[in-house]
Design a protein around this motif. Structure first.
Motif, PDB file in Angstrom:
ATOM      1  N   THR A  86      -7.614   0.952  -8.036  1.00 47.79           N
ATOM      2  CA  THR A  86      -6.418   1.133  -7.730  1.00 47.79           C
ATOM      3  C   THR A  86      -6.009   1.553  -6.431  1.00 47.79           C
ATOM      4  OG1 THR A  86      -6.482   3.317  -9.021  1.00 47.79           O
ATOM      5  CG2 THR A  86      -5.942   1.161 -10.287  1.00 47.79           C
ATOM      6  N   GLY A  87      -7.204   2.143  -5.679  1.00 47.65           N
ATOM      7  CA  GLY A  87      -7.013   2.674  -4.579  1.00 47.65           C
ATOM      8  C   GLY A  87      -8.429   2.591  -3.695  1.00 47.65           C
ATOM      9  N   LEU A  88      -8.504   3.128  -2.400  1.00 47.95           N
ATOM     10  CA  LEU A  88      -9.427   2.796  -1.450  1.00 47.95           C
ATOM     11  C   LEU A  88     -10.299   4.080  -1.317  1.00 47.95           C
ATOM     12  CD1 LEU A  88      -7.829   0.747   1.341  1.00 47.95           C
ATOM     13  CD2 LEU A  88      -9.034  -0.103  -0.799  1.00 47.95           C
ATOM     14  N   GLY A  89      -9.906   5.211  -1.712  1.00 50.56           N
ATOM     15  CA  GLY A  89     -10.641   6.554  -1.447  1.00 50.56           C
ATOM     16  C   GLY A  89     -10.336   6.867  -0.066  1.00 50.56           C
ATOM     17  N   ARG A  90     -10.518   8.216   0.112  1.00 55.54           N
ATOM     18  CA  ARG A  90     -10.128   8.851   1.226  1.00 55.54           C
ATOM     19  C   ARG A  90     -10.939   8.273   2.598  1.00 55.54           C
ATOM     20  NH1 ARG A  90     -11.000  14.631   0.504  1.00 55.54           N
ATOM     21  NH2 ARG A  90     -13.358  14.159   0.443  1.00 55.54           N
ATOM     22  N   TRP A 134      -6.211  12.536  -0.277  1.00 51.92           N
ATOM     23  CA  TRP A 134      -5.355  11.460  -0.040  1.00 51.92           C
ATOM     24  C   TRP A 134      -6.108  10.239   0.123  1.00 51.92           C
ATOM     25  CZ3 TRP A 134      -5.535   8.184   4.094  1.00 51.92           C
ATOM     26  CH2 TRP A 134      -6.355   8.572   4.991  1.00 51.92           C
ATOM     27  N   GLU A 135      -5.504   9.224  -0.337  1.00 46.74           N
ATOM     28  CA  GLU A 135      -5.978   7.912  -0.340  1.00 46.74           C
ATOM     29  C   GLU A 135      -4.903   6.958  -0.125  1.00 46.74           C
ATOM     30  OE1 GLU A 135      -7.928   6.366  -3.690  1.00 46.74           O
ATOM     31  OE2 GLU A 135      -6.721   6.974  -4.970  1.00 46.74           O
ATOM     32  N   VAL A 136      -5.185   5.691   0.044  1.00 49.92           N
ATOM     33  CA  VAL A 136      -4.444   4.456  -0.015  1.00 49.92           C
ATOM     34  C   VAL A 136      -4.447   3.782  -1.368  1.00 49.92           C
ATOM     35  CG1 VAL A 136      -3.784   2.372   0.889  1.00 49.92           C
ATOM     36  CG2 VAL A 136      -4.598   3.859   2.693  1.00 49.92           C
ATOM     37  N   ALA A 191      -9.451  12.735   9.859  1.00 52.43           N
ATOM     38  CA  ALA A 191      -8.109  12.253   9.288  1.00 52.43           C
ATOM     39  C   ALA A 191      -7.718  13.579   8.430  1.00 52.43           C
ATOM     40  CB  ALA A 191      -8.127  11.014   8.346  1.00 52.43           C
ATOM     41  N   LEU A 192      -6.411  14.184   8.814  1.00 58.93           N
ATOM     42  CA  LEU A 192      -6.193  15.523   8.492  1.00 58.93           C
ATOM     43  C   LEU A 192      -4.758  15.444   7.772  1.00 58.93           C
ATOM     44  CD1 LEU A 192      -7.089  17.569  11.308  1.00 58.93           C
ATOM     45  CD2 LEU A 192      -8.320  17.306   9.279  1.00 58.93           C
ATOM     46  N   PRO A 193      -4.852  15.185   6.274  1.00 63.61           N
ATOM     47  CA  PRO A 193      -3.377  14.978   5.592  1.00 63.61           C
ATOM     48  C   PRO A 193      -2.571  16.371   5.681  1.00 63.61           C
ATOM     49  CG  PRO A 193      -5.164  15.566   3.975  1.00 63.61           C
ATOM     50  CD  PRO A 193      -5.722  15.637   5.360  1.00 63.61           C
ATOM     51  N   THR A 194      -1.423  16.024   5.782  1.00 62.38           N
ATOM     52  CA  THR A 194      -0.410  17.243   5.494  1.00 62.38           C
ATOM     53  C   THR A 194       0.805  16.645   4.538  1.00 62.38           C
ATOM     54  OG1 THR A 194       1.444  16.589   6.858  1.00 62.38           O
ATOM     55  CG2 THR A 194      -0.641  17.973   7.718  1.00 62.38           C
ATOM     56  N   PRO A 195       1.512  17.529   3.856  1.00 61.26           N
ATOM     57  CA  PRO A 195       2.491  16.714   2.995  1.00 61.26           C
ATOM     58  C   PRO A 195       3.352  15.992   3.571  1.00 61.26           C
ATOM     59  CG  PRO A 195       2.403  19.316   2.928  1.00 61.26           C
ATOM     60  CD  PRO A 195       1.504  18.972   3.752  1.00 61.26           C
ATOM     61  N   CYS A 239       0.729  -1.137  -0.026  1.00 59.33           N
ATOM     62  CA  CYS A 239       0.058   0.011   0.130  1.00 59.33           C
ATOM     63  C   CYS A 239       0.892   1.212   0.008  1.00 59.33           C
ATOM     64  CB  CYS A 239      -0.796   0.056   1.200  1.00 59.33           C
ATOM     65  SG  CYS A 239      -2.126  -1.396   1.290  1.00 59.33           S
ATOM     66  N   ALA A 240       0.487   2.112  -0.572  1.00 62.50           N
ATOM     67  CA  ALA A 240       1.201   3.514  -0.546  1.00 62.50           C
ATOM     68  C   ALA A 240       0.174   4.750  -0.101  1.00 62.50           C
ATOM     69  CB  ALA A 240       1.777   4.068  -2.029  1.00 62.50           C
ATOM     70  N   ALA A 241       0.055   5.054   0.941  1.00 62.23           N
ATOM     71  CA  ALA A 241      -0.752   6.269   1.548  1.00 62.23           C
ATOM     72  C   ALA A 241      -0.090   7.697   0.994  1.00 62.23           C
ATOM     73  CB  ALA A 241      -0.997   6.106   2.923  1.00 62.23           C
ATOM     74  N   GLY A 242      -1.058   8.477   0.611  1.00 63.47           N
ATOM     75  CA  GLY A 242      -0.398   9.694   0.385  1.00 63.47           C
ATOM     76  C   GLY A 242      -1.494  10.676  -0.437  1.00 63.47           C
TER      77      GLY A 242
END
Length: 125
Positions: A85-89, A44-46, A107-111, A34-37
């Motif tokens: 190809t991904g799970l969605g946020r 963002w998503e996995v 869940a709060l994404p940052t760089p 998996c690649a979360a980002g």
């Protein structure tokens, strides 16, 4: 004004990816890289860098995580697609929280990574 103190956890994207992979393995018995980002701006998503997840496994994962209807709607692919190809946020956040034994988080994404903040007092277990 009433102030409420809540806990927050920070995961690097590598840690979030690892937590998602652990959640998939616990839920489905599959080892899936998996690649979360962040995908675009603040979305963002996995994702699955080395492949796709069949629709049947995605549905099993939604059931195993106890995903509500709105998460199902966001995670299911457009008509005709048999894999994602991904799970969605929303499902990504739910899966990571379940893997880490957390509940009620925003869940709060940052760089740099992902903040998991309790949405209500006592929301983290």
């Amino acid at each position: 004004m009433k102030l409420t103190e809540n806990r927050a956890y920070f995961l690097t994207w590598a840690e979030a990816s690892s937590a998602a992979a652990k959640g998939i393995e616990e839920s489905l018995g599959l080892r899936l890289p998996c690649a979360a980002g962040i995908v675009d701006g603040s979305y963002w998503e996995v994702a699955f860098p080395s492949g796709r997840m069949p629709l049947s496994q995605l549905c099993r994962l939604l059931v195993q995580t106890g995903a509500p209807e709105k998460v199902w709607a966001a995670a299911l692919p457009d008509e005709g697609d048999q894999a994602v190809t991904g799970l969605g946020r929303e499902l990504s956040a739910l899966l990571i929280q379940k893997s880490l034994r957390l509940a009620g988080c925003q869940a709060l994404p940052t760089p740099e990574g992902l903040w998991l903040v309790a949405a209500q007092a006592g929301g983290l277990h």
